[in-house]
Design an enzyme around this catalytic site. Sequence first.
Site, PDB file in Angstrom:
ATOM      1  N   HIS A 241       0.797  -1.223   0.000  1.00 35.00           N
ATOM      2  CA  HIS A 241       0.000   0.000   0.000  1.00 35.00           C
ATOM      3  C   HIS A 241       0.849   1.302   0.000  1.00 35.00           C
ATOM      4  CE1 HIS A 241      -3.450  -2.550   1.139  1.00 35.00           C
ATOM      5  NE2 HIS A 241      -2.720  -3.029   2.132  1.00 35.00           N
TER       6      HIS A 241
HETATM    7  O1  RIB Z   1      -5.100  -0.307   4.867  1.00 35.76           O
HETATM    8  C1  RIB Z   1      -3.720  -0.254   4.619  1.00 35.76           C
HETATM    9  C2  RIB Z   1      -3.091   0.848   5.408  1.00 35.76           C
HETATM   10  O2  RIB Z   1      -3.274   0.620   6.793  1.00 35.76           O
HETATM   11  C3  RIB Z   1      -1.564   0.929   5.210  1.00 35.76           C
HETATM   12  O3  RIB Z   1      -1.144   2.253   5.378  1.00 35.76           O
HETATM   13  C4  RIB Z   1      -1.045   0.092   6.323  1.00 35.76           C
HETATM   14  O4  RIB Z   1       0.276   0.458   6.719  1.00 35.76           O
HETATM   15  C5  RIB Z   1      -2.010   0.433   7.419  1.00 35.76           C
HETATM   16  O5  RIB Z   1      -1.581   1.668   8.006  1.00 35.76           O
END
Ligand code: RIB
Length: 312
Positions: A241
Amino acid sequence: MPRDIIIDTDPGQDDAIAILLALASPELNVLGITAVAGNVPLPLTQKNARIVCELAGKPDTLVFAGCDAPMTRKLVTAEHVHGKSGLDGPQLADPTMPLQDQHAVDWIIDTCRAAAPASITLCPLGPLTNIATALTRAPEIKHAIAEIVLMGGGYFEGGNITPTAEFNIYVDPEAAHIVFSAGLPLTVMPLDMTHKALTTKPRIDAFRAMGTKVGDMTAAWTDFFERFDMEKYGSEGAPLHDPTVIAYLIQPELFTGRHINVEIETQSDLTLGMTVADWWRVTDRAPNCTFIGDLDADGFYKLLASRLATYS
Ligand code: RIB
Ligand code: CA
């Protein structure tokens, strides 16, 4: 001229890789890293941020601790994904570089107050508590913010912490509402896109093949991090992500999206934290962000690997 950025983060293995990418990219000047409670509690996210900076050989990076809980709600964490430490995988030594004394929110405010107009890009990679608190306490800092590029939300993909909410938004929906209503240029990297950026075996092997500590750690973190998503989605690998936020700053052409309206659900228990994206423009609500729907995943991993390979 490198782009001045502030990374607001809750490391988190994917946050860690995003920080490594930013610190290895000459296009970016990391003014500071502000930790927020999210994946794990604040004492761990601020410690993990310093561990990553030392791994990157950048112990002079300014790291600040920010808010230890959402603006109005109890903290929800994600040890089930990131492990108890937030950086599970190989055991890493405690950091020796200092944590800055100033509260992250005060530092964000002071830094923006002293900055030239539209000169700083904020890169939130976790819950938006620090950013929303700074904007609420000192609205005049908006003049200094060129853009906010954040990882959060989801529309076609639904949620990853509830059926309708992505974790970063879900943890502090009131903060998200403040950021999405701030009237600032906003680009959103949602699950709709990050779920197409999977850590497949060849991509992880490319990290391991570097034969460096950074390469080995990145491969180990993705090995640990992906087990949850692979089990849940039956996917080949996990969505990486947060590094997509940094990649967007370096090569925006790798990403496509739409300028649309996105509102945050803050009232309903059933859909709390949902990013209600008007992707099909069926309402007359004014667009407030560029919502990214797709990426060139091979191009993203090529960029990531090329930058991580610059670490000796
Ligand atoms: O949903 C994914 C996000 O939530 C990413 O930023 C992960 O690191 C968590 O913070
Ligand atoms: Ca994160």
